[in-house]
Design a protein around this motif. Sequence first.
Motif, PDB file in Angstrom:
ATOM      1  N   PRO A 164       0.801  -1.234   0.000  1.00 50.03           N
ATOM      2  CA  PRO A 164       0.000   0.000   0.000  1.00 50.03           C
ATOM      3  C   PRO A 164       0.831   1.281   0.000  1.00 50.03           C
ATOM      4  O   PRO A 164       0.303   2.354  -0.326  1.00 50.03           O
ATOM      5  N   PHE A 165       2.116   1.226   0.368  1.00 52.52           N
ATOM      6  CA  PHE A 165       2.953   2.417   0.316  1.00 52.52           C
ATOM      7  C   PHE A 165       3.012   3.011  -1.092  1.00 52.52           C
ATOM      8  O   PHE A 165       3.314   4.201  -1.260  1.00 52.52           O
ATOM      9  N   TYR A 166       2.746   2.191  -2.111  1.00 57.75           N
ATOM     10  CA  TYR A 166       2.807   2.683  -3.481  1.00 57.75           C
ATOM     11  C   TYR A 166       1.568   3.485  -3.873  1.00 57.75           C
ATOM     12  O   TYR A 166       1.400   3.835  -5.044  1.00 57.75           O
ATOM     13  N   GLN A 167       0.713   3.784  -2.887  1.00 57.78           N
ATOM     14  CA  GLN A 167      -0.319   4.794  -3.112  1.00 57.78           C
ATOM     15  C   GLN A 167       0.271   6.203  -3.042  1.00 57.78           C
ATOM     16  O   GLN A 167      -0.350   7.173  -3.464  1.00 57.78           O
ATOM     17  N   SER A 168       1.465   6.310  -2.473  1.00 57.57           N
ATOM     18  CA  SER A 168       2.129   7.599  -2.347  1.00 57.57           C
ATOM     19  C   SER A 168       2.831   7.955  -3.649  1.00 57.57           C
ATOM     20  O   SER A 168       3.348   7.083  -4.357  1.00 57.57           O
ATOM     21  N   LYS A 169       2.896   9.242  -3.948  1.00 60.56           N
ATOM     22  CA  LYS A 169       3.554   9.694  -5.175  1.00 60.56           C
ATOM     23  C   LYS A 169       5.071   9.780  -5.016  1.00 60.56           C
ATOM     24  O   LYS A 169       5.794   9.832  -6.014  1.00 60.56           O
ATOM     25  N   ILE A 170       5.541   9.812  -3.785  1.00 60.24           N
ATOM     26  CA  ILE A 170       6.966   9.729  -3.490  1.00 60.24           C
ATOM     27  C   ILE A 170       7.136   8.753  -2.335  1.00 60.24           C
ATOM     28  O   ILE A 170       6.483   8.882  -1.304  1.00 60.24           O
ATOM     29  N   TYR A 171       8.000   7.777  -2.531  1.00 59.02           N
ATOM     30  CA  TYR A 171       8.165   6.749  -1.501  1.00 59.02           C
ATOM     31  C   TYR A 171       9.597   6.222  -1.546  1.00 59.02           C
ATOM     32  O   TYR A 171      10.129   5.926  -2.627  1.00 59.02           O
ATOM     33  N   ASN A 172      10.218   6.129  -0.379  1.00 62.55           N
ATOM     34  CA  ASN A 172      11.560   5.558  -0.291  1.00 62.55           C
ATOM     35  C   ASN A 172      11.593   4.498   0.804  1.00 62.55           C
ATOM     36  O   ASN A 172      11.062   4.696   1.899  1.00 62.55           O
ATOM     37  N   ARG A 173      12.240   3.383   0.504  1.00 64.53           N
ATOM     38  CA  ARG A 173      12.408   2.293   1.478  1.00 64.53           C
ATOM     39  C   ARG A 173      13.886   1.915   1.528  1.00 64.53           C
ATOM     40  O   ARG A 173      14.501   1.648   0.482  1.00 64.53           O
ATOM     41  N   THR A 174      14.445   1.879   2.732  1.00 61.86           N
ATOM     42  CA  THR A 174      15.831   1.474   2.940  1.00 61.86           C
ATOM     43  C   THR A 174      15.866   0.314   3.921  1.00 61.86           C
ATOM     44  O   THR A 174      15.386   0.436   5.049  1.00 61.86           O
ATOM     45  N   ASP A 175      16.415  -0.808   3.475  1.00 60.26           N
ATOM     46  CA  ASP A 175      16.539  -2.009   4.313  1.00 60.26           C
ATOM     47  C   ASP A 175      18.005  -2.212   4.691  1.00 60.26           C
ATOM     48  O   ASP A 175      18.855  -2.372   3.803  1.00 60.26           O
ATOM     49  N   PHE A 176      18.284  -2.215   5.985  1.00 60.15           N
ATOM     50  CA  PHE A 176      19.577  -2.643   6.495  1.00 60.15           C
ATOM     51  C   PHE A 176      19.397  -4.049   7.057  1.00 60.15           C
ATOM     52  O   PHE A 176      18.615  -4.231   7.988  1.00 60.15           O
ATOM     53  N   TYR A 177      20.104  -5.039   6.517  1.00 55.59           N
ATOM     54  CA  TYR A 177      19.867  -6.410   6.970  1.00 55.59           C
ATOM     55  C   TYR A 177      21.170  -7.108   7.343  1.00 55.59           C
ATOM     56  O   TYR A 177      22.257  -6.805   6.829  1.00 55.59           O
ATOM     57  N   LEU A 178      21.028  -8.061   8.254  1.00 57.71           N
ATOM     58  CA  LEU A 178      22.147  -8.780   8.831  1.00 57.71           C
ATOM     59  C   LEU A 178      21.808 -10.260   8.876  1.00 57.71           C
ATOM     60  O   LEU A 178      20.797 -10.646   9.469  1.00 57.71           O
ATOM     61  N   TYR A 179      22.622 -11.092   8.212  1.00 56.95           N
ATOM     62  CA  TYR A 179      22.387 -12.535   8.255  1.00 56.95           C
ATOM     63  C   TYR A 179      22.828 -13.096   9.602  1.00 56.95           C
ATOM     64  O   TYR A 179      23.981 -12.927  10.008  1.00 56.95           O
ATOM     65  N   LEU A 180      21.930 -13.772  10.283  1.00 61.93           N
ATOM     66  CA  LEU A 180      22.255 -14.456  11.529  1.00 61.93           C
ATOM     67  C   LEU A 180      22.776 -15.865  11.248  1.00 61.93           C
ATOM     68  O   LEU A 180      23.741 -16.319  11.866  1.00 61.93           O
ATOM     69  N   VAL A 181      22.149 -16.554  10.313  1.00 62.07           N
ATOM     70  CA  VAL A 181      22.606 -17.858   9.813  1.00 62.07           C
ATOM     71  C   VAL A 181      22.287 -17.902   8.325  1.00 62.07           C
ATOM     72  O   VAL A 181      21.178 -17.547   7.911  1.00 62.07           O
ATOM     73  N   ARG A 182      23.253 -18.333   7.527  1.00 65.58           N
ATOM     74  CA  ARG A 182      23.014 -18.428   6.089  1.00 65.58           C
ATOM     75  C   ARG A 182      23.795 -19.598   5.518  1.00 65.58           C
ATOM     76  O   ARG A 182      25.009 -19.535   5.363  1.00 65.58           O
ATOM     77  N   LYS A 183      23.092 -20.687   5.216  1.00 65.62           N
ATOM     78  CA  LYS A 183      23.700 -21.885   4.661  1.00 65.62           C
ATOM     79  C   LYS A 183      22.841 -22.380   3.501  1.00 65.62           C
ATOM     80  O   LYS A 183      21.881 -21.714   3.105  1.00 65.62           O
ATOM     81  N   SER A 184      23.175 -23.565   2.996  1.00 67.64           N
ATOM     82  CA  SER A 184      22.428 -24.097   1.853  1.00 67.64           C
ATOM     83  C   SER A 184      21.001 -24.460   2.216  1.00 67.64           C
ATOM     84  O   SER A 184      20.119 -24.478   1.356  1.00 67.64           O
ATOM     85  N   PHE A 185      20.747 -24.749   3.497  1.00 69.54           N
ATOM     86  CA  PHE A 185      19.432 -25.236   3.905  1.00 69.54           C
ATOM     87  C   PHE A 185      18.702 -24.295   4.871  1.00 69.54           C
ATOM     88  O   PHE A 185      17.565 -24.571   5.248  1.00 69.54           O
ATOM     89  N   ILE A 186      19.342 -23.203   5.294  1.00 68.06           N
ATOM     90  CA  ILE A 186      18.673 -22.268   6.198  1.00 68.06           C
ATOM     91  C   ILE A 186      19.118 -20.843   5.896  1.00 68.06           C
ATOM     92  O   ILE A 186      20.275 -20.589   5.556  1.00 68.06           O
ATOM     93  N   ASN A 187      18.173 -19.938   5.980  1.00 68.99           N
ATOM     94  CA  ASN A 187      18.436 -18.515   5.801  1.00 68.99           C
ATOM     95  C   ASN A 187      17.696 -17.783   6.916  1.00 68.99           C
ATOM     96  O   ASN A 187      16.464 -17.850   6.999  1.00 68.99           O
ATOM     97  N   CYS A 188      18.448 -17.106   7.787  1.00 66.75           N
ATOM     98  CA  CYS A 188      17.848 -16.355   8.890  1.00 66.75           C
ATOM     99  C   CYS A 188      18.508 -14.990   8.945  1.00 66.75           C
ATOM    100  O   CYS A 188      19.743 -14.902   9.047  1.00 66.75           O
ATOM    101  N   TYR A 189      17.714 -13.938   8.853  1.00 68.01           N
ATOM    102  CA  TYR A 189      18.282 -12.591   8.886  1.00 68.01           C
ATOM    103  C   TYR A 189      17.398 -11.634   9.674  1.00 68.01           C
ATOM    104  O   TYR A 189      16.195 -11.844   9.834  1.00 68.01           O
ATOM    105  N   PHE A 190      18.043 -10.579  10.162  1.00 68.07           N
ATOM    106  CA  PHE A 190      17.349  -9.465  10.793  1.00 68.07           C
ATOM    107  C   PHE A 190      17.425  -8.273   9.846  1.00 68.07           C
ATOM    108  O   PHE A 190      18.489  -7.984   9.290  1.00 68.07           O
ATOM    109  N   SER A 191      16.307  -7.589   9.667  1.00 71.37           N
ATOM    110  CA  SER A 191      16.263  -6.445   8.763  1.00 71.37           C
ATOM    111  C   SER A 191      15.553  -5.277   9.433  1.00 71.37           C
ATOM    112  O   SER A 191      14.463  -5.440   9.987  1.00 71.37           O
ATOM    113  N   TRP A 192      16.209  -4.115   9.420  1.00 69.59           N
ATOM    114  CA  TRP A 192      15.600  -2.880   9.903  1.00 69.59           C
ATOM    115  C   TRP A 192      15.251  -2.060   8.666  1.00 69.59           C
ATOM    116  O   TRP A 192      16.131  -1.596   7.946  1.00 69.59           O
ATOM    117  N   ASN A 193      13.957  -1.879   8.429  1.00 64.74           N
ATOM    118  CA  ASN A 193      13.480  -1.218   7.219  1.00 64.74           C
ATOM    119  C   ASN A 193      12.915   0.153   7.564  1.00 64.74           C
ATOM    120  O   ASN A 193      12.070   0.271   8.450  1.00 64.74           O
TER     121      ASN A 193
END
Length: 375
Positions: free
Chosen positions: A310-339
């Motif tokens: 729904p943010f794309y109802q705005s005529k100007i919109y910016n999103r910035t995601d800072f993310y940090l992988y806590l675990v990242r392997k072939s079978f698991i992906n876990c991250y924290f993201s501050w958006n």
Amino acid sequence: MFAAEMRKALILLLVSMVCLSIQAMNPADTVKNKPLRPRFLYNVDAAVWFDNREYKGPIQIPQTLFAFRLSPEIGVGLMDREGGDHSLIAGVHYIQPMGGNWRDVRFHPTVFYQYQIKGFSMRLGAVPYKYFIRQLPDFLRYDSIAYAHPNIQGALVQYQSKHGYVEAMCDWRGLQRPDQREKFRITIDGEYSYQGFFRYFVGGVAQMNHKASYAPPTPREGVCDEALVSPNIGIDFSSPTPLDVLWLRASYIFDYQRDREYHLKSMPQGVLLEFMINWRWIGLKNTFYYGDNLMPFYGIYGADFNQGDPFYQSKIYNRTDFYLYLVRKSFINCYFSWNMHWEPLGGLQHQQQVIAVFSLDAIHKEGKLRGLFDK
């Protein structure tokens, strides 16, 4: 209702396994003089998400989404004479909101036929989104919908090579009932790339979206249509650098929407700029949109018609995601993201996500498991 659907799915799977077994015992059905033998397939996927949204303003609401999803699957597969791989898969998504009880549990059956050969694949039925080569952009698929609706219902057709990919889906999102609108959409997404000192790519996404009325005796409602085209061009700088990801992409969006009942038409358009950088366990992604309201009928029909953020109802919109992988392997992906989201009416707004995805089938695969949102 769910029990009846699962019984039908299991009966269909068992009948198919018997038929394939009979076919395999026919001496005429061989691949290089080897009998066609069905193989048993199984997998278990899981996902957990904690999504805290400190939103304000008229476009979004503050809320916290906290749940887990368990997705077991079983199936049968075999190879044909030409090397094509045929599979029939059945399973279920069990979604449990944290803090809820049995009444809050949701089940989404998964049943689909799959065919793969030489870069081409086709899946028909209730197909999980995890099979998409690239997840749809935010203006076409909201993260709340990604949590709650893990399948498309229809078809997913793909072709992939070293130069790029193309994939098309038909998602029949609503069976017409007195309490539910009939609705479906068709999308096609593709990219062609050339690898020089950097990787250059061009592509785009297009969508045809349709919403009809409720079934009687619910009063008739206007039919809505949408046709969207969004070409893009970009450059990937990562190959000569120590970075895992470093790319920039620019997209133009043209959309046509109409409400037939009230003879309303809208032709929003805009520009989308995306930038992503990732090094080992830390990354940043920025998305900037400038243009018209991409969801002019969202206040009337909501997500029944527009599936995007729904943010794309705005005529100007910016999103910035800072993310940090806590675990990242072939079978698991876990991250924290501050958006961080910014739009003129609500100002700066925050979102914190912890998302974990697990796949049993990927334990022996190379590479890193992709998260729910291509991170």
